[in-house]
Write a protein that holds these residues in place. Structure first.
Motif, mmCIF file in Angstrom:
data_model
loop_
_atom_site.group_PDB
_atom_site.id
_atom_site.type_symbol
_atom_site.label_atom_id
_atom_site.label_comp_id
_atom_site.label_asym_id
_atom_site.label_seq_id
_atom_site.Cartn_x
_atom_site.Cartn_y
_atom_site.Cartn_z
ATOM 1 N N HIS A 20 0.822 -1.223 0.000
ATOM 2 C CA HIS A 20 0.000 0.000 0.000
ATOM 3 C C HIS A 20 0.854 1.271 0.000
ATOM 4 C CE1 HIS A 20 -3.290 -2.733 0.659
ATOM 5 N NE2 HIS A 20 -2.739 -3.181 1.771
ATOM 6 N N LEU A 21 1.921 1.258 -0.787
ATOM 7 C CA LEU A 21 2.805 2.426 -0.873
ATOM 8 C C LEU A 21 2.097 3.571 -1.586
ATOM 9 C CD1 LEU A 21 5.614 3.763 -0.601
ATOM 10 C CD2 LEU A 21 6.204 2.723 -2.803
ATOM 11 N N VAL A 31 2.516 8.035 -6.511
ATOM 12 C CA VAL A 31 2.362 6.581 -6.392
ATOM 13 C C VAL A 31 1.102 6.335 -5.577
ATOM 14 C CG1 VAL A 31 3.387 4.425 -5.567
ATOM 15 C CG2 VAL A 31 4.862 6.239 -6.460
ATOM 16 N N ASN A 32 0.251 5.452 -6.084
ATOM 17 C CA ASN A 32 -1.073 5.285 -5.491
ATOM 18 C C ASN A 32 -1.321 3.843 -5.049
ATOM 19 O OD1 ASN A 32 -3.749 5.749 -4.735
ATOM 20 N ND2 ASN A 32 -4.522 5.404 -6.799
ATOM 21 N N ASP A 33 -1.238 3.593 -3.735
ATOM 22 C CA ASP A 33 -1.621 2.312 -3.129
ATOM 23 C C ASP A 33 -0.961 1.131 -3.854
ATOM 24 O OD1 ASP A 33 -2.953 0.756 -1.244
ATOM 25 O OD2 ASP A 33 -4.689 0.459 -2.535
ATOM 26 N N LEU A 34 0.348 1.189 -3.976
ATOM 27 C CA LEU A 34 1.100 0.184 -4.727
ATOM 28 C C LEU A 34 1.579 -0.941 -3.819
ATOM 29 C CD1 LEU A 34 2.618 -0.750 -7.329
ATOM 30 C CD2 LEU A 34 4.523 0.692 -6.566
ATOM 31 N N SER A 35 1.331 -2.180 -4.226
ATOM 32 C CA SER A 35 1.832 -3.352 -3.508
ATOM 33 C C SER A 35 2.526 -4.289 -4.497
ATOM 34 C CB SER A 35 0.689 -4.111 -2.812
ATOM 35 O OG SER A 35 0.085 -3.319 -1.820
ATOM 36 N N SER A 68 4.237 8.773 1.992
ATOM 37 C CA SER A 68 3.089 9.329 2.702
ATOM 38 C C SER A 68 2.348 8.239 3.453
ATOM 39 C CB SER A 68 2.144 10.017 1.702
ATOM 40 O OG SER A 68 2.829 10.947 0.911
ATOM 41 N N GLN A 69 2.433 7.033 2.938
ATOM 42 C CA GLN A 69 1.680 5.918 3.491
ATOM 43 C C GLN A 69 2.313 4.624 3.003
ATOM 44 O OE1 GLN A 69 -2.498 7.007 2.806
ATOM 45 N NE2 GLN A 69 -2.940 4.826 2.933
ATOM 46 N N GLY A 70 2.126 3.543 3.756
ATOM 47 C CA GLY A 70 2.558 2.237 3.285
ATOM 48 C C GLY A 70 3.728 1.668 4.067
ATOM 49 N N ARG A 71 4.052 0.426 3.738
ATOM 50 C CA ARG A 71 5.100 -0.305 4.440
ATOM 51 C C ARG A 71 6.034 -0.958 3.431
ATOM 52 N NH1 ARG A 71 2.804 -4.530 8.529
ATOM 53 N NH2 ARG A 71 2.470 -5.771 6.662
ATOM 54 N N LEU A 268 3.600 0.121 -14.093
ATOM 55 C CA LEU A 268 2.914 1.260 -13.498
ATOM 56 C C LEU A 268 2.402 2.196 -14.583
ATOM 57 C CD1 LEU A 268 5.273 2.376 -10.554
ATOM 58 C CD2 LEU A 268 3.383 0.751 -10.507
ATOM 59 N N ASP A 269 1.297 2.844 -14.306
ATOM 60 C CA ASP A 269 0.780 3.908 -15.162
ATOM 61 C C ASP A 269 0.111 4.937 -14.259
ATOM 62 O OD1 ASP A 269 0.283 5.245 -17.533
ATOM 63 O OD2 ASP A 269 -1.667 4.279 -17.827
ATOM 64 N N TYR A 270 0.596 6.173 -14.303
ATOM 65 C CA TYR A 270 0.096 7.234 -13.426
ATOM 66 C C TYR A 270 0.112 6.807 -11.952
ATOM 67 C CZ TYR A 270 -1.410 9.512 -17.712
ATOM 68 O OH TYR A 270 -1.433 10.111 -18.969
ATOM 69 N N GLY A 271 1.194 6.140 -11.550
ATOM 70 C CA GLY A 271 1.378 5.786 -10.161
ATOM 71 C C GLY A 271 0.620 4.570 -9.678
ATOM 72 N N THR A 272 -0.121 3.916 -10.581
ATOM 73 C CA THR A 272 -0.944 2.766 -10.204
ATOM 74 C C THR A 272 -0.451 1.523 -10.934
ATOM 75 O OG1 THR A 272 -2.859 4.178 -9.864
ATOM 76 C CG2 THR A 272 -3.300 1.833 -10.198
ATOM 77 N N ARG A 273 -0.435 0.391 -10.242
ATOM 78 C CA ARG A 273 -0.032 -0.853 -10.884
ATOM 79 C C ARG A 273 -1.153 -1.331 -11.788
ATOM 80 N NH1 ARG A 273 -0.058 -4.813 -6.758
ATOM 81 N NH2 ARG A 273 -2.171 -5.168 -7.453
#
Length: 313
Positions: A20-21, A31-35, A68-71, A268-273
């Motif tokens: 959830h990066l 980057v939007n909620d990337l795992s 901003s968020q994620g692990r 990735l495209d526009y920060g989303t997988r």
């Protein structure tokens, strides 16, 4: 033809798990909620059109940015991730040592600790060698931490004690080994800036390897290389994986490099997988083709998917 399943690929032995990066710069979500996962001993490619957020992901993994968020959890020496990561997260600690290996939460660590303790190394899009230093000196500088420790922060080195001389010899031997691996041993005393462009690229990778990384992050290593140099790069990366067991995470626009050497590809495209799988799965995914061709309309996407299906049936 059905699109590849965009769910995170689960490896049997992950070295790095990103969950959830998210990285925001003001109102911009880079980057939007990337795992995703990087398997131990795998070559994992992170690809996508310009501006997709690839370098931002690298900067989060290596500590240049704090997400901003994620692990981002990295496990050394086969340490299992899930349960231990959850327990470690509750404690607020950065790392923990176990009998079978160490565990690090990279999002909590400054960049120098990620390099030194988690043993993550990287190269950059633009070559950052010390151009005025010799080729050999560039590789010895990479071992600065070890040499400073062996020198007792310079005192033992100034006195020329045997323990420091042994460490210095080991550093030179390691540098010579990597120069031999990249075919530059005969140019050890030349200024690094005098090397051809392709040789400088290989030298930068060798310098990163002198830090003994468990994860090597390469940002567009094939940029500006001709086909012969790209083939040499492929051989070098395969050798690093086979001989050192180093896991590799790379950003690359040269699809011939990506498809030939990668075990796992994330798009990735526009920060989303938008895709995650083997090179073959990703290459045939209509969403990947649409992203690279700039197809945004859903109807056009279905046309691309139908055309691919016709070719492969």
């Amino acid at each position: 033809m059905a699109a590849a399943d965009p769910a995170r690929r689960c490896t049997s032995d992950p070295l790095l798990v990103v969950e959830h990066l998210t990285m925001r710069f003001g109102g911009l979500v880079a980057v939007n909620d990337l795992s995703f996962e990087v398997g131990r001993g795998d070559i994992t490619a992170l690809i996508g059109p310009n501006g997709a957020g690839k370098t931002t992901v690298f900067n989060c993994v290596t500590g240049f940015y704090k997400p901003s968020q994620g692990r981002l959890a990295l496990a050394r020496e086969g340490r299992a991730l899930p349960a231990d990561v959850t327990a470690l997260t509750r404690t607020g600690r950065r790392s923990k040592r176990f009998a079978d290996g160490d565990l690090y939460l990279l999002e909590r660590m400054p960049d120098f600790e990620i390099t030194r303790y988690a043993r993550v190394a990287r190269t950059f899009q633009n070559i950052r060698l010390f151009a005025g230093m010799t080729v050999l000196e560039n590789l010895i500088v990479a071992q600065h931490n070890r040499l400073m420790h062996a020198s007792g922060m310079s005192i033992l080195g100034l006195l020329g004690l045997p323990s420091y001389r042994a460490s210095e010899k080991a550093a030179i031997d390691k540098a010579a080994y990597w120069l031999e691996q990249i075919g530059l041993l005969d140019r050890a005393d030349d200024p690094a800036g005098a090397l051809p462009y392709g040789a400088q690229r290989r030298l930068e990778i060798a310098r990163a390897m002198c830090t003994d990384p468990v994860l090597l992050c390469l940002d567009e290593p094939a940029a500006g290389l001709n086909p012969r140099e790209s083939a040499e790069l492929n051989d070098l990366l395969r050798s690093i994986r086979a001989r050192q067991g180093t896991s590799i995470l790379l950003i690359e626009h040269d699809m011939s490099v990506v498809m030939q050497i990668s075990d796992h590809v994330i798009v990735l495209d526009y920060g989303t997988r938008i895709s995650d799988g083997t090179p073959e799965e990703v290459r045939n995914d209509p969403r990947v083709i649409a992203a690279y061709l700039g197809v945004a309309d859903e109807e056009e996407l279905h046309k691309v998917e139908a055309e691919i299906a016709e070719v492969y049936t």
